[in-house]
Write a protein that holds these residues in place. Sequence first.
Motif, PDB file in Angstrom:
ATOM      1  N   ILE A  28      -3.749  -0.887  11.908  1.00 23.07           N
ATOM      2  CA  ILE A  28      -5.007  -0.395  11.679  1.00 23.07           C
ATOM      3  C   ILE A  28      -5.293  -0.337   9.946  1.00 23.07           C
ATOM      4  O   ILE A  28      -4.677   0.221   9.161  1.00 23.07           O
ATOM      5  CB  ILE A  28      -5.291   0.825  12.202  1.00 23.07           C
ATOM      6  N   THR A  29      -6.188  -1.431   9.745  1.00 20.53           N
ATOM      7  CA  THR A  29      -6.395  -1.496   8.154  1.00 20.53           C
ATOM      8  C   THR A  29      -7.664  -1.485   7.820  1.00 20.53           C
ATOM      9  O   THR A  29      -8.725  -1.922   8.353  1.00 20.53           O
ATOM     10  CB  THR A  29      -5.670  -3.008   7.739  1.00 20.53           C
ATOM     11  N   GLY A  30      -7.917  -0.410   6.937  1.00 23.49           N
ATOM     12  CA  GLY A  30      -9.492  -0.472   6.380  1.00 23.49           C
ATOM     13  C   GLY A  30     -10.649   0.014   7.330  1.00 23.49           C
ATOM     14  O   GLY A  30     -11.758  -0.082   7.368  1.00 23.49           O
ATOM     15  N   ALA A  31      -9.927   0.985   8.188  1.00 28.47           N
ATOM     16  CA  ALA A  31     -10.947   1.809   8.939  1.00 28.47           C
ATOM     17  C   ALA A  31     -12.011   2.520   8.474  1.00 28.47           C
ATOM     18  O   ALA A  31     -11.435   3.278   7.266  1.00 28.47           O
ATOM     19  CB  ALA A  31     -10.341   2.413  10.028  1.00 28.47           C
TER      20      ALA A  31
ATOM     21  N   ARG B  38      -2.666  10.844  27.739  1.00 26.33           N
ATOM     22  CA  ARG B  38      -1.248  11.285  27.908  1.00 26.33           C
ATOM     23  C   ARG B  38      -0.322   9.829  27.950  1.00 26.33           C
ATOM     24  O   ARG B  38      -0.419   9.064  28.676  1.00 26.33           O
ATOM     25  CB  ARG B  38      -1.066  11.865  29.040  1.00 26.33           C
ATOM     26  N   GLY B  39       0.115   9.909  26.651  1.00 22.04           N
ATOM     27  CA  GLY B  39       0.870   8.570  26.590  1.00 22.04           C
ATOM     28  C   GLY B  39       1.972   8.489  25.263  1.00 22.04           C
ATOM     29  O   GLY B  39       2.084   9.493  24.433  1.00 22.04           O
ATOM     30  N   LEU B  40       2.530   7.431  24.761  1.00 19.88           N
ATOM     31  CA  LEU B  40       3.366   7.182  23.854  1.00 19.88           C
ATOM     32  C   LEU B  40       3.194   6.049  23.039  1.00 19.88           C
ATOM     33  O   LEU B  40       2.566   5.359  23.604  1.00 19.88           O
ATOM     34  CB  LEU B  40       4.807   7.111  24.711  1.00 19.88           C
ATOM     35  N   ALA B  41       3.675   6.300  21.856  1.00 18.58           N
ATOM     36  CA  ALA B  41       3.282   5.022  20.766  1.00 18.58           C
ATOM     37  C   ALA B  41       4.360   5.038  19.775  1.00 18.58           C
ATOM     38  O   ALA B  41       4.870   6.094  19.322  1.00 18.58           O
ATOM     39  CB  ALA B  41       2.095   5.286  20.056  1.00 18.58           C
ATOM     40  N   GLN B  42       4.836   3.734  19.552  1.00 26.81           N
ATOM     41  CA  GLN B  42       5.891   3.489  18.625  1.00 26.81           C
ATOM     42  C   GLN B  42       5.538   2.289  17.793  1.00 26.81           C
ATOM     43  O   GLN B  42       5.053   1.289  18.295  1.00 26.81           O
ATOM     44  CB  GLN B  42       7.215   3.321  19.311  1.00 26.81           C
ATOM     45  N   PHE B  43       5.820   2.398  16.213  1.00 30.56           N
ATOM     46  CA  PHE B  43       5.722   1.617  15.451  1.00 30.56           C
ATOM     47  C   PHE B  43       4.153   1.420  15.036  1.00 30.56           C
ATOM     48  O   PHE B  43       3.270   0.435  15.672  1.00 30.56           O
ATOM     49  CB  PHE B  43       6.240   0.115  15.690  1.00 30.56           C
ATOM     50  N   LEU B  44       3.813   2.080  14.303  1.00 23.63           N
ATOM     51  CA  LEU B  44       2.198   2.285  13.976  1.00 23.63           C
ATOM     52  C   LEU B  44       2.130   2.499  12.556  1.00 23.63           C
ATOM     53  O   LEU B  44       2.543   3.136  11.626  1.00 23.63           O
ATOM     54  CB  LEU B  44       1.715   3.574  14.642  1.00 23.63           C
ATOM     55  N   ILE B  45       1.208   1.623  12.065  1.00 22.21           N
ATOM     56  CA  ILE B  45       0.683   1.584  10.722  1.00 22.21           C
ATOM     57  C   ILE B  45      -0.754   1.900  10.527  1.00 22.21           C
ATOM     58  O   ILE B  45      -1.808   1.197  11.420  1.00 22.21           O
ATOM     59  CB  ILE B  45       0.772   0.306   9.837  1.00 22.21           C
ATOM     60  N   ALA B  46      -1.193   2.891  10.004  1.00 21.18           N
ATOM     61  CA  ALA B  46      -2.560   3.141   9.658  1.00 21.18           C
ATOM     62  C   ALA B  46      -2.778   3.243   8.209  1.00 21.18           C
ATOM     63  O   ALA B  46      -2.362   4.121   7.534  1.00 21.18           O
ATOM     64  CB  ALA B  46      -3.089   4.466  10.294  1.00 21.18           C
ATOM     65  N   ALA B  47      -3.425   2.361   7.709  1.00 21.15           N
ATOM     66  CA  ALA B  47      -3.669   2.340   6.058  1.00 21.15           C
ATOM     67  C   ALA B  47      -5.150   2.368   5.940  1.00 21.15           C
ATOM     68  O   ALA B  47      -5.876   1.313   6.130  1.00 21.15           O
ATOM     69  CB  ALA B  47      -3.078   0.988   5.573  1.00 21.15           C
ATOM     70  N   GLN B  48      -5.572   3.498   5.353  1.00 19.90           N
ATOM     71  CA  GLN B  48      -7.096   3.615   5.305  1.00 19.90           C
ATOM     72  C   GLN B  48      -7.590   2.949   4.055  1.00 19.90           C
ATOM     73  O   GLN B  48      -6.711   2.513   3.080  1.00 19.90           O
ATOM     74  CB  GLN B  48      -7.326   5.059   5.039  1.00 19.90           C
ATOM     75  N   LYS B  49      -8.845   2.519   4.015  1.00 17.97           N
ATOM     76  CA  LYS B  49      -9.446   1.753   2.760  1.00 17.97           C
ATOM     77  C   LYS B  49      -9.431   2.822   1.549  1.00 17.97           C
ATOM     78  O   LYS B  49      -9.554   4.243   1.742  1.00 17.97           O
ATOM     79  CB  LYS B  49     -10.876   1.390   3.242  1.00 17.97           C
ATOM     80  N   SER B  50      -9.512   2.214   0.569  1.00 15.98           N
ATOM     81  CA  SER B  50      -9.337   2.948  -0.771  1.00 15.98           C
ATOM     82  C   SER B  50     -10.771   3.433  -0.925  1.00 15.98           C
ATOM     83  O   SER B  50     -10.962   4.217  -2.094  1.00 15.98           O
ATOM     84  CB  SER B  50      -8.949   2.202  -2.028  1.00 15.98           C
ATOM     85  N   SER B  51     -11.926   3.022  -0.609  1.00 16.99           N
ATOM     86  CA  SER B  51     -13.418   3.502  -0.935  1.00 16.99           C
ATOM     87  C   SER B  51     -14.140   3.042   0.023  1.00 16.99           C
ATOM     88  O   SER B  51     -13.994   2.478   0.928  1.00 16.99           O
ATOM     89  CB  SER B  51     -13.794   2.475  -2.312  1.00 16.99           C
ATOM     90  N   GLY B  52     -15.131   4.036   0.086  1.00 17.14           N
ATOM     91  CA  GLY B  52     -16.239   3.797   1.031  1.00 17.14           C
ATOM     92  C   GLY B  52     -16.114   4.408   2.326  1.00 17.14           C
ATOM     93  O   GLY B  52     -16.823   4.517   3.171  1.00 17.14           O
TER      94      GLY B  52
ATOM     95  N   THR C 235       3.655   5.112   9.875  1.00 22.14           N
ATOM     96  CA  THR C 235       3.415   4.866   8.562  1.00 22.14           C
ATOM     97  C   THR C 235       1.827   4.940   8.497  1.00 22.14           C
ATOM     98  O   THR C 235       1.204   4.137   8.779  1.00 22.14           O
ATOM     99  CB  THR C 235       3.883   3.711   7.975  1.00 22.14           C
ATOM    100  N   PHE C 236       1.424   6.300   7.850  1.00 16.89           N
ATOM    101  CA  PHE C 236       0.117   6.629   7.671  1.00 16.89           C
ATOM    102  C   PHE C 236      -0.275   6.691   5.987  1.00 16.89           C
ATOM    103  O   PHE C 236       0.521   7.383   5.292  1.00 16.89           O
ATOM    104  CB  PHE C 236      -0.094   8.178   8.199  1.00 16.89           C
ATOM    105  N   ILE C 237      -1.125   5.853   5.605  1.00 17.37           N
ATOM    106  CA  ILE C 237      -1.367   5.629   4.239  1.00 17.37           C
ATOM    107  C   ILE C 237      -2.827   6.110   4.017  1.00 17.37           C
ATOM    108  O   ILE C 237      -4.023   5.303   4.430  1.00 17.37           O
ATOM    109  CB  ILE C 237      -1.281   4.542   3.601  1.00 17.37           C
ATOM    110  N   THR C 238      -2.912   7.339   3.305  1.00 15.60           N
ATOM    111  CA  THR C 238      -4.580   7.542   3.097  1.00 15.60           C
ATOM    112  C   THR C 238      -4.753   7.182   1.441  1.00 15.60           C
ATOM    113  O   THR C 238      -3.904   7.583   0.817  1.00 15.60           O
ATOM    114  CB  THR C 238      -4.665   9.110   3.020  1.00 15.60           C
ATOM    115  N   ARG C 239      -5.791   6.594   1.064  1.00 14.03           N
ATOM    116  CA  ARG C 239      -5.770   5.970  -0.352  1.00 14.03           C
ATOM    117  C   ARG C 239      -7.070   6.589  -1.109  1.00 14.03           C
ATOM    118  O   ARG C 239      -6.582   6.729  -2.376  1.00 14.03           O
ATOM    119  CB  ARG C 239      -6.202   4.443  -0.084  1.00 14.03           C
ATOM    120  N   SER C 240      -7.908   6.995  -0.522  1.00 12.60           N
ATOM    121  CA  SER C 240      -8.990   7.672  -1.351  1.00 12.60           C
ATOM    122  C   SER C 240      -9.211   8.981  -1.061  1.00 12.60           C
ATOM    123  O   SER C 240      -9.297   9.574  -0.261  1.00 12.60           O
ATOM    124  CB  SER C 240     -10.223   7.041  -0.824  1.00 12.60           C
ATOM    125  N   ALA C 241      -9.400   9.757  -2.378  1.00 15.75           N
ATOM    126  CA  ALA C 241      -9.631  10.996  -2.602  1.00 15.75           C
ATOM    127  C   ALA C 241     -11.297  11.193  -2.882  1.00 15.75           C
ATOM    128  O   ALA C 241     -11.503  12.281  -2.737  1.00 15.75           O
ATOM    129  CB  ALA C 241      -8.748  11.740  -3.721  1.00 15.75           C
TER     130      ALA C 241
END
Length: 550
Positions: free
Chosen positions: A413-416, A428-442, A472-478
Motif C-alpha cells: 500500500i503506497t501513498g494512501a 477474522r483472518g491472517l496476513a503476511q508480508f505487508l508494506i504500508a508506506a504512507q504519503k509524505s504530504s497531503g 513494514t509500516f512507514i509513516t512519513r508526514s508529521a
Amino acid sequence: MASFKRVSLILLTSCASAALAGCDGATSVASPGPGTLVISTPAPAAPTPTPTATGLAPITAAQFASTAGGSATFPITADEQLALVNAGTNNVPSGFSALNGVVAQGAAATAPGFNATTLNPTGTSFFVTANYVGAVNGSGDTAFQGWTCDSSAAAFGGTTQRLCVDRPPVGAGGATAVCPAGTTDDGIVATWRACRLPTLITADLTLPRISGLFYRLRGQTEVGVDVGSTGMAAGGTSATLTIAAGVTIAADSSEASNDLLLINRGSRINAVGTSSAPIIFTSQQNLVANGVSDASQGQWGGLVILGRAPTGVCRTGTGPNDAAGSSTTCENPIEGITGRNYGGTVQNDNSGTLQFVQINYSGIAISEGNELQGLTLGGTGSATTINRVQSHNSADDGIEIFGGTTNLSFLAITGADDDGFDIDNGYRGLAQFLIAAQKSSGATADSFATEIDSNGAEDLLPRTWARYANFTFITRSASQNPPASIRLRGGADGTFVNGIIQTPTGVACVNITATQISATDRTTVRAASTALQDQGPPVFNSVYFACQGR
C-alpha cells in the motif's frame, strides 16, 4: 475511510479452523474460530526499556504511544501500552534508523524473528517461516519487485521496475486492434484502442491481452447480480470475469459518473497476472503522457468485491450474528455504493483471485464515513485469494476489509490518503508480508498504517480478529499529525509479529484505545473471554519500533 472508521489489518491469537494453504495464493481455507488464548491485562507501570545504542536515550512511554481518541475516564495510558509491548518477546521499543527505503538496516536487519508458523490456527498452514523482521529480507529479496510500481512513497528496486506515473505498457498496434466479444469499441484514446465493458456482466467474460488495447470502465460496472447471503436468491445471477496477465483496465475520464468495478455476492473475478506482466487497474488520465503526478489520487472508485462469509455488523432487520457466523439473515450494505450487500454463512466462500495486480489512483469520498477505497472486501471468504496486490495513491484507504475470512499475503500500500490497511465489522483472518508506506504530504489527520476496530460496537460477533506477520509500516508526514502508525480500538483483537514500524518526529508508534465498560473492563485490553470470542490484550513479538524520527 473516515477518522472513526473500522479496523485495519492485524493478527490475533488462537482460534481453530482452517486458513489459506501457503503464502503464494492458496485456496479453500476455513476461517479462524473463536479466540481462546488467555492473556492477563498488563500492569499499568511499564518496565524501563533497554537503550538500543550508546548515547541514545530510551524512548519514553509518552513518545512511544498515543492516547488520542481514548476514554478520558478509563484510558489505556501510554505506560500501559508500552508495557504491552515489553510483555512480548524480542520487541525493541527504542529502535532507531530502521529502514533504507523498505529494506531493514542496522540493528533492525539483524533483529531476531518470531516463528510465525506457530500462529497458524489448528489444521492450517498459511503462515510460512520468515525469521526476520519486516516484509523484505534484505536488499536481495525480490518478492515485491516487478509487479509493483515505484513512487515517492516507496521504491521496491529491481532493474525492470516502472514508476507509477509512467503510462502502463499497453503496447503498440492500437489502430488495428480489435475489441473482443462482449466489449464495445470506444475508438482511440491517446494511441490505444478503448474497449468498454458492459455495465452489467451476467455471463462469463474473458479479457485477453491484446497489444495496443485497453479495457474501459464507465460508471458502476457490476459482475453478476446478488445471489443473497446463503445461496441463489430469486433474480440472482453468477458470472466470472477473467482477466489475462498484462491487461490494463482504465476508468473513463470523459464523463462524470463514479467509475468502479463491483463483484457481487456469488460471482467471481479471476485476475491473475505475473511478476513481469501485472494486471493494472488505473485511471484513464494515467494513459496520457504526464497525465498523472506523484500526488494524483481519487480519479476513480476502485475495485469492490462482495462475498457471503460472515459479518459482525448486520443491517437493520437482519441478524444479529453469533461467533460461528451462522445467522442466515445477517448482511450489511457496503459503503460507497447504494443497495449492494455483503455477508452470509459461507465461511469458505470464493470470490475469485487477485494475484500480481495494481490498483492505482482510486478512492472517492461519497460523504463522511462513506468512501470507496483502492480495494474493498466485504464478507469475502477464505477460498478467495488475495496475493501480491498493490494499491497506490488511494484518496481514502489502500485496502479496507469489512468482515469475512479472507487471508492475504504480499500487499503493498503506497501513498494512501487515509489508512493503509483498515479492517473491521468482524473480519477474522491472517496476513503476511505487508508494506504500508504512507504519503509524505497531503494525508488526512487521522491516517494510520493500519486501523483495526469494531466501529463502536464492542461485543458484536463474530469479533474482529487478525494476525499480522512480517510487516513494514512507514509513516512519513508529521505535518498532518497522525497520532500513530498502528491504531487498535473498539474491542478488536490483534497479534503482530516480525514487524518494523518507522514514524517521523511527532508521531507515536501505537495508539491502543478502548470503550469504557467499567474501571475493570476496557474492551481492547481486558482478559480473554470465550463467551465474547475475545483473545485478550493485543500481542507483540519481534517488532522493531523506530518512533518519533529516531
